[in-house]
Motif scaffolding. Structure first.
Motif, PDB file in Angstrom:
ATOM      1  N   VAL A 387       0.708  -1.486   0.058  1.00  0.00           N
ATOM      2  CA  VAL A 387      -0.206  -0.025   0.222  1.00  0.00           C
ATOM      3  C   VAL A 387       0.818   1.561  -0.263  1.00  0.00           C
ATOM      4  CG1 VAL A 387      -1.677   1.279   1.472  1.00  0.00           C
ATOM      5  CG2 VAL A 387      -2.076  -0.730   1.036  1.00  0.00           C
ATOM      6  N   MET A 388       1.453   1.068   0.481  1.00  0.00           N
ATOM      7  CA  MET A 388       2.208   2.235   0.752  1.00  0.00           C
ATOM      8  C   MET A 388       3.664   2.641  -0.491  1.00  0.00           C
ATOM      9  SD  MET A 388       5.695   2.869   3.518  1.00  0.00           S
ATOM     10  CE  MET A 388       6.552   1.558   2.997  1.00  0.00           C
ATOM     11  N   ILE A 389       3.917   2.016  -1.167  1.00  0.00           N
ATOM     12  CA  ILE A 389       4.716   1.430  -2.196  1.00  0.00           C
ATOM     13  C   ILE A 389       3.914   2.071  -3.396  1.00  0.00           C
ATOM     14  CG2 ILE A 389       5.389   0.526  -4.204  1.00  0.00           C
ATOM     15  CD1 ILE A 389       6.436  -1.814  -1.930  1.00  0.00           C
ATOM     16  N   ARG A 390       2.757   1.960  -3.439  1.00  0.00           N
ATOM     17  CA  ARG A 390       1.633   2.324  -4.545  1.00  0.00           C
ATOM     18  C   ARG A 390       1.645   3.489  -4.465  1.00  0.00           C
ATOM     19  NH1 ARG A 390      -0.340  -1.452  -7.641  1.00  0.00           N
ATOM     20  NH2 ARG A 390      -0.097  -3.892  -6.815  1.00  0.00           N
ATOM     21  N   ALA A 391       1.471   4.513  -3.279  1.00  0.00           N
ATOM     22  CA  ALA A 391       1.140   5.501  -2.426  1.00  0.00           C
ATOM     23  C   ALA A 391       1.935   6.822  -2.728  1.00  0.00           C
ATOM     24  CB  ALA A 391       0.122   5.224  -1.236  1.00  0.00           C
ATOM     25  N   GLY A 392       3.200   6.088  -3.192  1.00  0.00           N
ATOM     26  CA  GLY A 392       4.533   6.761  -3.543  1.00  0.00           C
ATOM     27  C   GLY A 392       5.249   6.671  -2.637  1.00  0.00           C
ATOM     28  N   LEU A 393       4.753   6.251  -1.395  1.00  0.00           N
ATOM     29  CA  LEU A 393       5.441   6.506   0.028  1.00  0.00           C
ATOM     30  C   LEU A 393       6.965   6.088   0.419  1.00  0.00           C
ATOM     31  CD1 LEU A 393       2.202   6.986   2.345  1.00  0.00           C
ATOM     32  CD2 LEU A 393       3.599   9.069   1.331  1.00  0.00           C
ATOM     33  N   TYR A 394       6.855   5.334  -0.715  1.00  0.00           N
ATOM     34  CA  TYR A 394       8.504   4.470  -0.287  1.00  0.00           C
ATOM     35  C   TYR A 394       9.506   4.848  -1.295  1.00  0.00           C
ATOM     36  CZ  TYR A 394      12.123   1.221  -2.312  1.00  0.00           C
ATOM     37  OH  TYR A 394      12.997   1.033  -2.542  1.00  0.00           O
ATOM     38  N   ALA A 395      10.512   4.804   0.115  1.00  0.00           N
ATOM     39  CA  ALA A 395      12.052   5.635  -0.147  1.00  0.00           C
ATOM     40  C   ALA A 395      13.248   4.479  -0.710  1.00  0.00           C
ATOM     41  CB  ALA A 395      12.134   6.712   0.684  1.00  0.00           C
ATOM     42  N   GLU A 396      13.326   4.681  -1.496  1.00  0.00           N
ATOM     43  CA  GLU A 396      14.808   3.689  -1.740  1.00  0.00           C
ATOM     44  C   GLU A 396      15.919   3.800  -0.525  1.00  0.00           C
ATOM     45  OE1 GLU A 396      17.744   1.551  -4.825  1.00  0.00           O
ATOM     46  OE2 GLU A 396      15.892   3.614  -4.879  1.00  0.00           O
ATOM     47  N   GLY A 397      16.399   3.124  -0.144  1.00  0.00           N
ATOM     48  CA  GLY A 397      17.863   3.036   0.826  1.00  0.00           C
ATOM     49  C   GLY A 397      17.671   2.629   2.207  1.00  0.00           C
ATOM     50  N   VAL A 398      15.574   2.923   3.184  1.00  0.00           N
ATOM     51  CA  VAL A 398      15.052   2.804   3.880  1.00  0.00           C
ATOM     52  C   VAL A 398      15.577   1.289   4.617  1.00  0.00           C
ATOM     53  CG1 VAL A 398      13.500   3.088   6.337  1.00  0.00           C
ATOM     54  CG2 VAL A 398      13.937   4.957   3.812  1.00  0.00           C
ATOM     55  N   ASP A 399      15.640   0.258   3.967  1.00  0.00           N
ATOM     56  CA  ASP A 399      15.013  -0.587   4.196  1.00  0.00           C
ATOM     57  C   ASP A 399      15.945  -1.750   3.048  1.00  0.00           C
ATOM     58  OD1 ASP A 399      14.337  -3.643   4.504  1.00  0.00           O
ATOM     59  OD2 ASP A 399      12.569  -2.801   6.012  1.00  0.00           O
ATOM     60  N   GLN A 400      16.765  -2.342   3.869  1.00  0.00           N
ATOM     61  CA  GLN A 400      17.353  -3.439   2.556  1.00  0.00           C
ATOM     62  C   GLN A 400      16.180  -4.272   2.332  1.00  0.00           C
ATOM     63  OE1 GLN A 400      21.556  -3.965   3.405  1.00  0.00           O
ATOM     64  NE2 GLN A 400      21.592  -5.618   0.978  1.00  0.00           N
ATOM     65  N   ILE A 401      15.800  -5.002   2.769  1.00  0.00           N
ATOM     66  CA  ILE A 401      14.755  -6.381   2.349  1.00  0.00           C
ATOM     67  C   ILE A 401      13.983  -4.963   1.260  1.00  0.00           C
ATOM     68  CG2 ILE A 401      14.318  -7.682   3.377  1.00  0.00           C
ATOM     69  CD1 ILE A 401      16.602  -8.794   3.505  1.00  0.00           C
ATOM     70  N   ARG A 437      19.805 -11.299  -8.887  1.00  0.00           N
ATOM     71  CA  ARG A 437      20.003 -10.028  -9.719  1.00  0.00           C
ATOM     72  C   ARG A 437      19.408  -9.068  -8.573  1.00  0.00           C
ATOM     73  NH1 ARG A 437      16.390 -10.919 -13.544  1.00  0.00           N
ATOM     74  NH2 ARG A 437      17.116 -11.912 -14.391  1.00  0.00           N
ATOM     75  N   ALA A 438      18.707  -9.403  -7.876  1.00  0.00           N
ATOM     76  CA  ALA A 438      18.964  -8.219  -7.099  1.00  0.00           C
ATOM     77  C   ALA A 438      19.653  -7.682  -5.705  1.00  0.00           C
ATOM     78  CB  ALA A 438      17.256  -8.656  -5.841  1.00  0.00           C
ATOM     79  N   SER A 439      20.621  -9.171  -5.426  1.00  0.00           N
ATOM     80  CA  SER A 439      21.702  -8.681  -4.589  1.00  0.00           C
ATOM     81  C   SER A 439      23.019  -7.670  -4.934  1.00  0.00           C
ATOM     82  CB  SER A 439      22.178 -10.026  -3.926  1.00  0.00           C
ATOM     83  OG  SER A 439      20.985 -10.952  -3.205  1.00  0.00           O
ATOM     84  N   ALA A 440      22.965  -8.426  -6.744  1.00  0.00           N
ATOM     85  CA  ALA A 440      23.521  -7.743  -7.410  1.00  0.00           C
ATOM     86  C   ALA A 440      23.691  -6.296  -7.705  1.00  0.00           C
ATOM     87  CB  ALA A 440      24.077  -7.764  -8.858  1.00  0.00           C
ATOM     88  N   GLY A 441      22.052  -5.848  -7.238  1.00  0.00           N
ATOM     89  CA  GLY A 441      21.577  -4.474  -7.278  1.00  0.00           C
ATOM     90  C   GLY A 441      22.166  -3.335  -6.301  1.00  0.00           C
ATOM     91  N   VAL A 442      21.683  -3.792  -5.221  1.00  0.00           N
ATOM     92  CA  VAL A 442      21.593  -3.667  -4.317  1.00  0.00           C
ATOM     93  C   VAL A 442      22.995  -3.144  -3.406  1.00  0.00           C
ATOM     94  CG1 VAL A 442      21.958  -3.519  -0.933  1.00  0.00           C
ATOM     95  CG2 VAL A 442      19.609  -4.419  -3.567  1.00  0.00           C
ATOM     96  N   GLN A 443      24.499  -4.254  -3.405  1.00  0.00           N
ATOM     97  CA  GLN A 443      25.761  -3.949  -4.136  1.00  0.00           C
ATOM     98  C   GLN A 443      26.401  -3.027  -4.452  1.00  0.00           C
ATOM     99  OE1 GLN A 443      27.365  -8.151  -4.779  1.00  0.00           O
ATOM    100  NE2 GLN A 443      26.233  -8.988  -3.047  1.00  0.00           N
ATOM    101  N   GLN A 444      25.712  -3.071  -6.001  1.00  0.00           N
ATOM    102  CA  GLN A 444      26.183  -1.348  -6.595  1.00  0.00           C
ATOM    103  C   GLN A 444      26.004  -0.510  -6.457  1.00  0.00           C
ATOM    104  OE1 GLN A 444      24.394  -1.980 -10.325  1.00  0.00           O
ATOM    105  NE2 GLN A 444      25.792  -4.488 -10.819  1.00  0.00           N
ATOM    106  N   ARG A 445      24.348  -0.311  -5.572  1.00  0.00           N
ATOM    107  CA  ARG A 445      24.521   0.954  -5.263  1.00  0.00           C
ATOM    108  C   ARG A 445      25.167   1.039  -3.942  1.00  0.00           C
ATOM    109  NH1 ARG A 445      18.877  -0.669  -6.539  1.00  0.00           N
ATOM    110  NH2 ARG A 445      18.238  -1.303  -3.545  1.00  0.00           N
ATOM    111  N   GLY A 446      25.275  -0.259  -2.970  1.00  0.00           N
ATOM    112  CA  GLY A 446      26.168   0.575  -1.817  1.00  0.00           C
ATOM    113  C   GLY A 446      27.697   0.939  -1.893  1.00  0.00           C
ATOM    114  N   SER A 447      28.218   0.234  -3.690  1.00  0.00           N
ATOM    115  CA  SER A 447      29.584   1.074  -3.783  1.00  0.00           C
ATOM    116  C   SER A 447      30.138   2.217  -4.518  1.00  0.00           C
ATOM    117  CB  SER A 447      30.240  -0.046  -4.432  1.00  0.00           C
ATOM    118  OG  SER A 447      29.248  -0.245  -5.545  1.00  0.00           O
ATOM    119  N   ARG A 448      28.987   1.956  -4.511  1.00  0.00           N
ATOM    120  CA  ARG A 448      28.517   3.896  -5.210  1.00  0.00           C
ATOM    121  C   ARG A 448      29.270   4.946  -4.081  1.00  0.00           C
ATOM    122  NH1 ARG A 448      24.459   2.717  -9.407  1.00  0.00           N
ATOM    123  NH2 ARG A 448      23.169   3.611  -7.716  1.00  0.00           N
TER     124      ARG A 448
END
Length: 448
Positions: A387-401, A437-448
């Motif tokens: 519900v939060m994601i569809r409402a646009g309230l999700y913020a990337e980087g708060v919860d890795q899972i 693919r999901a784990s690789a995407g999170v690792q790439q964001r963490g290395s930047r």
């Protein structure tokens, strides 16, 4: 001895030189009291009442009370009068055979596809006790189901019994046809209990199709037929499945639906005077359903397996209604179809989070169980915050899972809809690729 000669000898054995005749002595609440047959009738025997206009009305013996038998007619007893003649027809034998594969039959073993059908050499009772519990083998090996989601997160094994819970119009029949066409089995037995007449032919010719019918026996009783015939449909189909299991074959048994089976029993039980208890269902419905389910599963040594899928109609997705609740207690897992998923166009509309296979963890390897656990973790995280994601309230980087879950959700949703032409291992390889693919995407964001 040829099949034709065997069937001929069986027919000769069943010939009766005499007939027992009684008379209608009481008509009360749709139940007919008949005299003159109490000494020779048995519960479940059939009775034919000759009406004065020449028409014949069939029925089944429900009770034997002193000098009376009480008969439930197949239709409303309009035109029946006192002293009408009643002829006893002992319960007809049911004799499955190998040549029944590819055929559409009724619960009495008569063909519904317009072609002749010979009975098998040995008659059996459609109501049998399940195999002794102490002599049953364990569940067998994992089966390729033809669907990625049931090859991985919701595995099925030989002899497993699974409930398919769904409302109307969410793809239940289509999913069962998919299993009938693609799931590993030597023989498929389908019970269409109380199905609409138009849809029986549609299921056989279009949904199941020629390829599905090549290894299938379909037993059908339509919604306009009597409760006696509809209830017998599930028992007759189970007797067919038991015949093939005892021949050493692995059988896929599909029932659509247990709800209509229970409703037919309710009509009969109420007519016989049994008081309703479980939201209108009589107390006897519980052992009746349990008895049907217990007849499936692994057989004794030297026989095959009956892997069973029992569909349940749940109004308003109420998983706590009596029939759904009863089935969950006796089965080895359940698959829940979700209307919201169906309405957005995904087939099968399986709600993976609400579905469970009790063949796990034994049905999968340690690495596969780890993949299943990770997938459920991401799926739970996404659905908890949907519900939060569809409402646009999700913020990337708060919860890795949750970040991982959001990233892989489109791929997972497509994976759940995938028809699998390859092996079970291929399904797990595709699932593992999605998670990597999901784990690789999170690792790439963490290395930047």
């Amino acid at each position: 001895m040829t099949t034709q000669m065997t069937a001929f000898h069986s027919a000769l054995r069943n010939l009766r030189l005499t007939r027992s005749v009684g008379r209608v002595a009481e008509i009360s609440g749709g139940i007919l009291g008949i005299t003159g047959l109490a000494e020779v009738a048995g519960i479940g025997d059939r009775v034919e009442i000759s009406r004065r206009n020449g028409a014949v009305l069939g029925g089944e013996v429900l009770q034997i009370d002193g000098s009376f038998i009480r008969v439930l007619p197949e239709v409303a007893p309009d035109g029946i009068a006192l002293r009408d003649r009643a002829i006893l027809r002992p319960a007809s034998g049911f004799a499955p055979a190998d040549h029944w594969v590819g055929r559409l039959i009724d619960p009495f073993g008569n063909p519904l596809d317009g072609k002749p059908l010979m009975p098998g050499p040995v008659e059996t009772d459609v109501i049998q006790a399940p195999p002794p519990a102490a002599k049953r083998r364990p569940l067998g090996t994992r089966l390729n189901t033809g669907l990625a989601v049931t090859n991985t997160l919701l595995p099925m094994v030989e002899g497993q019994r699974v409930g398919l819970f769904a409302g109307s119009g969410v793809g239940k029949s289509r999913l069962m046809a998919q299993f009938a066409q693609a799931m590993e089995a030597d023989v498929v037995v389908v019970a269409l209990v109380g199905e609409r007449g138009r849809e029986v032919n549609d299921f056989v010719t279009r949904v199941l199709g020629e390829s599905g019918m090549r290894r299938s026996v379909v037993v059908a009783a339509t919604s306009d037929q009597s409760a006696l015939t509809r209830r017998r449909c599930a028992w007759s189909a189970m007797a067919v499945a038991e015949y093939f299991r005892d021949s050493g074959k692995n059988v896929l048994f599909l029932v659509d639906s247990v709800t209509r089976f229970a409703e037919a029993h309710r009509e009969i039980a109420v007519a016989a005077g049994e008081a309703p208890a479980l939201r209108g269902f009589p107390p006897s419905v519980s052992p009746m359903i349990a008895g049907l389910c217990e007849r499936s599963g692994p057989g004794p040594e030297g026989t095959g397996f009956i892997t069973a899928i029992y569909s349940v109609l749940v109004a308003g997705s109420d998983m706590d209604e009596p029939i759904a609740d009863l089935l969950r207690g006796v089965l080895d897992g359940h698959i829940v179809l979700d209307r919201d998923i169906a309405e957005r166009g995904r087939f099968p509309s399986i709600n993976v989070s609400r579905s469970v296979s009790r063949s796990l963890p034994d049905a999968a390897t340690a690495s596969q169980n780890a993949l299943i656990a990770d997938t459920r973790k991401y799926l739970g995280a996404y659905e908890h915050s949907e519900v939060m994601i569809r409402a646009g309230l999700y913020a990337e980087g708060v919860d890795q899972i949750l970040d991982q879950a959001v990233k892989i959700w489109p791929d997972l949703d497509s994976f759940f809809a995938r028809e699998e032409a390859g092996s079970i291992e291929d399904s797990f390889d595709r699932l593992e690729l999605i998670l990597r693919r999901a784990s690789a995407g999170v690792q790439q964001r963490g290395s930047r």
